[in-house]
Design a protein around this motif. Sequence first.
Motif, PDB file in Angstrom:
ATOM      1  N   GLY A 156       0.224  -5.729 -18.299  1.00 56.57           N
ATOM      2  CA  GLY A 156      -0.905  -5.075 -17.649  1.00 56.57           C
ATOM      3  C   GLY A 156      -0.908  -3.607 -18.026  1.00 56.57           C
ATOM      4  N   ALA A 157      -2.062  -2.985 -17.864  1.00 54.98           N
ATOM      5  CA  ALA A 157      -2.216  -1.591 -18.271  1.00 54.98           C
ATOM      6  C   ALA A 157      -1.437  -0.672 -17.336  1.00 54.98           C
ATOM      7  CB  ALA A 157      -3.696  -1.217 -18.264  1.00 54.98           C
ATOM      8  N   ASN A 158      -1.341   0.554 -17.744  1.00 56.11           N
ATOM      9  CA  ASN A 158      -0.720   1.583 -16.931  1.00 56.11           C
ATOM     10  C   ASN A 158      -1.446   1.678 -15.584  1.00 56.11           C
ATOM     11  OD1 ASN A 158       1.007   3.592 -16.352  1.00 56.11           O
ATOM     12  ND2 ASN A 158       0.149   5.088 -17.775  1.00 56.11           N
ATOM     13  N   GLY A 159      -0.685   1.668 -14.495  1.00 52.94           N
ATOM     14  CA  GLY A 159      -1.306   1.794 -13.175  1.00 52.94           C
ATOM     15  C   GLY A 159      -1.778   0.490 -12.577  1.00 52.94           C
ATOM     16  N   ALA A 160      -1.491  -0.630 -13.252  1.00 56.48           N
ATOM     17  CA  ALA A 160      -1.950  -1.927 -12.750  1.00 56.48           C
ATOM     18  C   ALA A 160      -1.192  -2.361 -11.499  1.00 56.48           C
ATOM     19  CB  ALA A 160      -1.777  -2.983 -13.849  1.00 56.48           C
ATOM     20  N   GLY A 161       0.008  -1.834 -11.324  1.00 51.59           N
ATOM     21  CA  GLY A 161       0.807  -2.204 -10.155  1.00 51.59           C
ATOM     22  C   GLY A 161       2.068  -2.983 -10.512  1.00 51.59           C
ATOM     23  N   LYS A 162       2.443  -2.971 -11.792  1.00 49.83           N
ATOM     24  CA  LYS A 162       3.606  -3.749 -12.233  1.00 49.83           C
ATOM     25  C   LYS A 162       4.903  -3.252 -11.588  1.00 49.83           C
ATOM     26  CE  LYS A 162       2.908  -2.680 -16.585  1.00 49.83           C
ATOM     27  NZ  LYS A 162       1.779  -1.747 -16.458  1.00 49.83           N
ATOM     28  N   SER A 163       5.104  -1.936 -11.656  1.00 47.64           N
ATOM     29  CA  SER A 163       6.331  -1.382 -11.070  1.00 47.64           C
ATOM     30  C   SER A 163       6.336  -1.576  -9.565  1.00 47.64           C
ATOM     31  CB  SER A 163       6.449   0.107 -11.395  1.00 47.64           C
ATOM     32  OG  SER A 163       6.485   0.295 -12.782  1.00 47.64           O
ATOM     33  N   THR A 164       5.182  -1.400  -8.973  1.00 50.93           N
ATOM     34  CA  THR A 164       5.072  -1.603  -7.525  1.00 50.93           C
ATOM     35  C   THR A 164       5.477  -3.024  -7.154  1.00 50.93           C
ATOM     36  OG1 THR A 164       3.273  -0.002  -7.445  1.00 50.93           O
ATOM     37  CG2 THR A 164       3.498  -1.478  -5.563  1.00 50.93           C
ATOM     38  N   LEU A 165       5.075  -3.979  -7.968  1.00 53.01           N
ATOM     39  CA  LEU A 165       5.433  -5.373  -7.694  1.00 53.01           C
ATOM     40  C   LEU A 165       6.949  -5.562  -7.737  1.00 53.01           C
ATOM     41  CD1 LEU A 165       4.771  -8.314  -7.239  1.00 53.01           C
ATOM     42  CD2 LEU A 165       4.347  -8.562  -9.691  1.00 53.01           C
ATOM     43  N   PRO A 225      15.184  -0.428 -13.320  1.00 57.27           N
ATOM     44  CA  PRO A 225      13.871   0.086 -12.907  1.00 57.27           C
ATOM     45  C   PRO A 225      13.191   0.942 -13.962  1.00 57.27           C
ATOM     46  CG  PRO A 225      15.569   1.434 -11.954  1.00 57.27           C
ATOM     47  CD  PRO A 225      16.278   0.346 -12.724  1.00 57.27           C
ATOM     48  N   GLU A 226      11.933   1.216 -13.696  1.00 62.77           N
ATOM     49  CA  GLU A 226      11.155   2.109 -14.546  1.00 62.77           C
ATOM     50  C   GLU A 226      11.848   3.474 -14.629  1.00 62.77           C
ATOM     51  OE1 GLU A 226       7.222   3.053 -12.950  1.00 62.77           O
ATOM     52  OE2 GLU A 226       6.501   2.917 -15.000  1.00 62.77           O
ATOM     53  N   GLY A 227      11.877   4.041 -15.815  1.00 67.15           N
ATOM     54  CA  GLY A 227      12.496   5.359 -15.985  1.00 67.15           C
ATOM     55  C   GLY A 227      14.009   5.316 -16.014  1.00 67.15           C
ATOM     56  N   ARG A 241       0.823  -1.205   0.000  1.00 65.19           N
ATOM     57  CA  ARG A 241       0.000   0.000   0.000  1.00 65.19           C
ATOM     58  C   ARG A 241       0.858   1.255   0.000  1.00 65.19           C
ATOM     59  NH1 ARG A 241      -3.921   0.557   3.042  1.00 65.19           N
ATOM     60  NH2 ARG A 241      -4.885  -1.488   3.113  1.00 65.19           N
ATOM     61  N   TYR A 242       0.336   2.294  -0.657  1.00 66.97           N
ATOM     62  CA  TYR A 242       0.888   3.649  -0.549  1.00 66.97           C
ATOM     63  C   TYR A 242      -0.136   4.435   0.247  1.00 66.97           C
ATOM     64  CZ  TYR A 242       3.773   2.395  -4.630  1.00 66.97           C
ATOM     65  OH  TYR A 242       4.634   1.799  -5.494  1.00 66.97           O
ATOM     66  N   GLY A 243       0.117   4.635   1.529  1.00 65.49           N
ATOM     67  CA  GLY A 243      -0.886   5.320   2.338  1.00 65.49           C
ATOM     68  C   GLY A 243      -2.184   4.542   2.328  1.00 65.49           C
ATOM     69  N   HIS A 244      -3.244   5.186   1.832  1.00 68.81           N
ATOM     70  CA  HIS A 244      -4.546   4.511   1.825  1.00 68.81           C
ATOM     71  C   HIS A 244      -4.754   3.643   0.598  1.00 68.81           C
ATOM     72  CE1 HIS A 244      -5.574   6.904   5.239  1.00 68.81           C
ATOM     73  NE2 HIS A 244      -5.357   8.023   4.576  1.00 68.81           N
ATOM     74  N   ILE A 245      -3.968   3.914  -0.456  1.00 68.27           N
ATOM     75  CA  ILE A 245      -4.169   3.157  -1.692  1.00 68.27           C
ATOM     76  C   ILE A 245      -3.498   1.796  -1.583  1.00 68.27           C
ATOM     77  CG2 ILE A 245      -3.885   3.192  -4.200  1.00 68.27           C
ATOM     78  CD1 ILE A 245      -3.084   6.197  -3.834  1.00 68.27           C
ATOM     79  N   GLU A 246      -4.248   0.771  -1.897  1.00 71.21           N
ATOM     80  CA  GLU A 246      -3.641  -0.553  -1.939  1.00 71.21           C
ATOM     81  C   GLU A 246      -3.286  -0.847  -3.400  1.00 71.21           C
ATOM     82  OE1 GLU A 246      -5.882  -3.980  -0.391  1.00 71.21           O
ATOM     83  OE2 GLU A 246      -4.026  -4.449   0.682  1.00 71.21           O
ATOM     84  N   ALA A 247      -1.991  -0.801  -3.705  1.00 70.75           N
ATOM     85  CA  ALA A 247      -1.566  -0.959  -5.094  1.00 70.75           C
ATOM     86  C   ALA A 247      -1.463  -2.427  -5.487  1.00 70.75           C
ATOM     87  CB  ALA A 247      -0.225  -0.255  -5.313  1.00 70.75           C
ATOM     88  N   LEU A 248      -1.131  -3.299  -4.540  1.00 68.34           N
ATOM     89  CA  LEU A 248      -1.142  -4.741  -4.789  1.00 68.34           C
ATOM     90  C   LEU A 248      -2.105  -5.382  -3.805  1.00 68.34           C
ATOM     91  CD1 LEU A 248       2.671  -5.592  -5.257  1.00 68.34           C
ATOM     92  CD2 LEU A 248       0.991  -5.023  -7.004  1.00 68.34           C
TER      93      LEU A 248
HETATM   94  N1  LIG Z   1       4.951   6.486  -4.928  1.00 69.46           N
HETATM   95  C1  LIG Z   1       3.622   6.312  -5.031  1.00 69.46           C
HETATM   96  N2  LIG Z   1       2.777   6.913  -4.155  1.00 69.46           N
HETATM   97  C2  LIG Z   1       1.449   6.727  -4.235  1.00 69.46           C
HETATM   98  N3  LIG Z   1       0.854   5.962  -5.149  1.00 69.46           N
HETATM   99  C3  LIG Z   1       1.628   5.333  -6.047  1.00 69.46           C
HETATM  100  C4  LIG Z   1       3.039   5.470  -6.042  1.00 69.46           C
HETATM  101  N4  LIG Z   1       3.555   4.721  -7.037  1.00 69.46           N
HETATM  102  C5  LIG Z   1       2.493   4.164  -7.648  1.00 69.46           C
HETATM  103  N5  LIG Z   1       1.342   4.512  -7.055  1.00 69.46           N
HETATM  104  C6  LIG Z   1      -0.003   4.051  -7.427  1.00 69.46           C
HETATM  105  O1  LIG Z   1      -0.021   2.658  -7.384  1.00 69.46           O
HETATM  106  C7  LIG Z   1      -0.710   2.129  -8.490  1.00 69.46           C
HETATM  107  C8  LIG Z   1       0.194   1.214  -9.283  1.00 69.46           C
HETATM  108  O2  LIG Z   1       1.235   1.966  -9.891  1.00 69.46           O
HETATM  109  P1  LIG Z   1       2.440   1.294 -10.668  1.00 69.46           P
HETATM  110  O3  LIG Z   1       2.970   0.187  -9.869  1.00 69.46           O
HETATM  111  O4  LIG Z   1       3.390   2.369 -11.046  1.00 69.46           O
HETATM  112  O5  LIG Z   1       1.710   0.718 -11.960  1.00 69.46           O
HETATM  113  P2  LIG Z   1       2.337   0.272 -13.349  1.00 69.46           P
HETATM  114  O6  LIG Z   1       3.800   0.117 -13.195  1.00 69.46           O
HETATM  115  O7  LIG Z   1       1.643  -0.999 -13.655  1.00 69.46           O
HETATM  116  O8  LIG Z   1       1.986   1.334 -14.340  1.00 69.46           O
HETATM  117  C9  LIG Z   1      -1.217   3.326  -9.287  1.00 69.46           C
HETATM  118  O9  LIG Z   1      -2.535   3.547  -8.905  1.00 69.46           O
HETATM  119  C10 LIG Z   1      -0.332   4.452  -8.856  1.00 69.46           C
HETATM  120  O10 LIG Z   1      -1.016   5.660  -8.916  1.00 69.46           O
END
Ligand SMILES: Nc1ncnc2c1ncn2[C@@H]1O[C@H](COP(=O)(O)OP(=O)(O)O)[C@@H](O)[C@H]1O
Lengths: 304, 236
Positions: free
Chosen positions: B34-43, B82-84, B10-17
């Motif tokens: 997966g689409a943009n924002g799916a959580g791939k980078s987070t994983l 990493p991404e970027g 989670r990032y704060g309140h958002i659960e990304a995975l």
């Molecule tokens: N540093 C961050 N702080 C808060 N939310 C984040 C952060 N990084 C990613 N997110 C959120 O987590 C979700 C997954 O993001 P991300 O893993 O970057 O997806 P992807 O790589 O699949 O495009 C998105 O909703 C994004 O907005």
Amino acid sequence: MYYFLQQLVNGVTLGAMYGLIAIGYSMVYGIIGMINFAHGEIYMIGAFISIISFLLLGILGITWVPLALLLVLLLAMVFTATYGWTVERLAYRPLRGSFRLAPLISAIGMSIFLQNYVQLLQGANVKPLPPVVTGGWVLGRDGTFTVQISNIQVIIIVLTVLLMTVFSWLIAKTPLGRAQRACEQDLKMAALCGVDVDRTISLTFVMGAALAAVAGLMATLYYGVIDFFIGFLAGIKAFTAAVLGGIGSIPGAMLGGLLLGLVEAFWSGYFSTEYKDVAAFCILVVVLIFLPTGLLGKPEVEKV
Amino acid sequence: MLEVEDVHTRYGHIEALKGVSLEVRRGEIVTIIGANGAGKSTLLMTICGNPRASAGRILFEGEDITELPTYEIVRRGISQAPEGRRIFPRMTVLENLQMGAVPNGGRYFEEDVEQVFELFPRLRERQHQRGGTLSGGEQQMLCIGRALMARPKLLLLDEPSLGLAPMLVRQIFHSIVEINRTRGLTILLVEQNAYQALRIAHRGYVLATGQIVMEGTSAQLLADPEVRAAYLEGGH
Ligand SMILES: Nc1ncnc2c1ncn2[C@@H]1O[C@H](COP(=O)(O)OP(=O)(O)O)[C@@H](O)[C@H]1O
Ligand SMILES: [Mg+2]
């Protein structure tokens, strides 16, 4: 002309000390983006450790000046570095990742704490050190006016040049220096490369404190008196030097220190000693307004 | 080799995975599409311990690495491009590669740099140039090269094709296959460019809003009508 030369000598001496302290501000800012307001106090503690070391060596009967100087230098660097390390561990690391102003406030608190701590332990009176290094050289004579460079000034300038050379090499060529630059440029990526970021930050504080300790020793030798409050003014001036040179940039800190020392010396020499601190702060204000990135603070400059 | 078990981040309140499980076996190329924002980078970042998983387990070669600090995870043999790209902009290409070699203390530097230069000859020409002055494609090569310098057991690649011209994309993907074939390096590849990724991968997972919604061999996923509709239309 000779008068000018004399102010130049004095200014370079002063600038060397400011530069050594300024490096600590700049390095820490470069890596964690925080102004370590307690850094001036670290310098003050370096001065106190120097004076205590001199006394202890005197008691032990080590009075051969070159040896005594070397030992005091090492003791001051080691013990002051320990303070720098401890301050980071206690006051800043626990706050990493919290809101941006938190470590700044903690730093101000730390600064006040350290001042009071030294005042309680050592008293509020000024502490004198009998002259350890005496003598000097006459560089020129114009009627009654002689241009002099004292041996202390020679030591300060030579030691500063030496330290800054070693230090620059360390940053440019060693794995530690590379890790520090990596942390400064991208903390997250540095960690992904296998750098122990916390350790690197700790070592940055240690290095900055060790350099400040050398400045503390120099001030003790140069002025002959210290007290618990010297860190305040020296800290603000070194901070000014760091901003002037471009905060985050190490060559900038050195250059800023030198320039500030020269301005102060010439101001005192040609206008008035009373307002020399005002001159320094005017520079800070002017730089912040018109040149916020400082002289060498451009992104392509090597920073730590 | 790598097992991700019901990981939440989670990032704060958002659960990304929201409970991701997957497995990568030795020698494989596995892709996550997966689409943009799916959580791939987070994983990928969670595997490296930053951000840390709030629940679930990550095992690497049987060891639980979920709570290890990032540098310890990296030193165990997981490298990420990493991404970027995150090239150190004010370091030269060589220095960037030296940073990649931190986990082994630069012990094999000369040898490994030579291998990276063979894989990406462009980097040899640019070796004394600052990272920030490289083109996007060169930065991506450097990014992968830097990760290889650690002699990883598992390479995590986050959208290596992003922002590159089709020619360069083909070249990068070709290099990825070569690394996998000749060195037997295990690769976990995250891509939006699903078609290219599935063409070189052995298996794949589809990630959508923090959950694995589909998995299978590349052939299965390429043939699946849903995958085709969602991720492959026009994505060549
Ligand atoms: N540093 C961050 N702080 C808060 N939310 C984040 C952060 N990084 C990613 N997110 C959120 O987590 C979700 C997954 O993001 P991300 O893993 O970057 O997806 P992807 O790589 O699949 O495009 C998105 O909703 C994004 O907005
Ligand atoms: Mg992404």
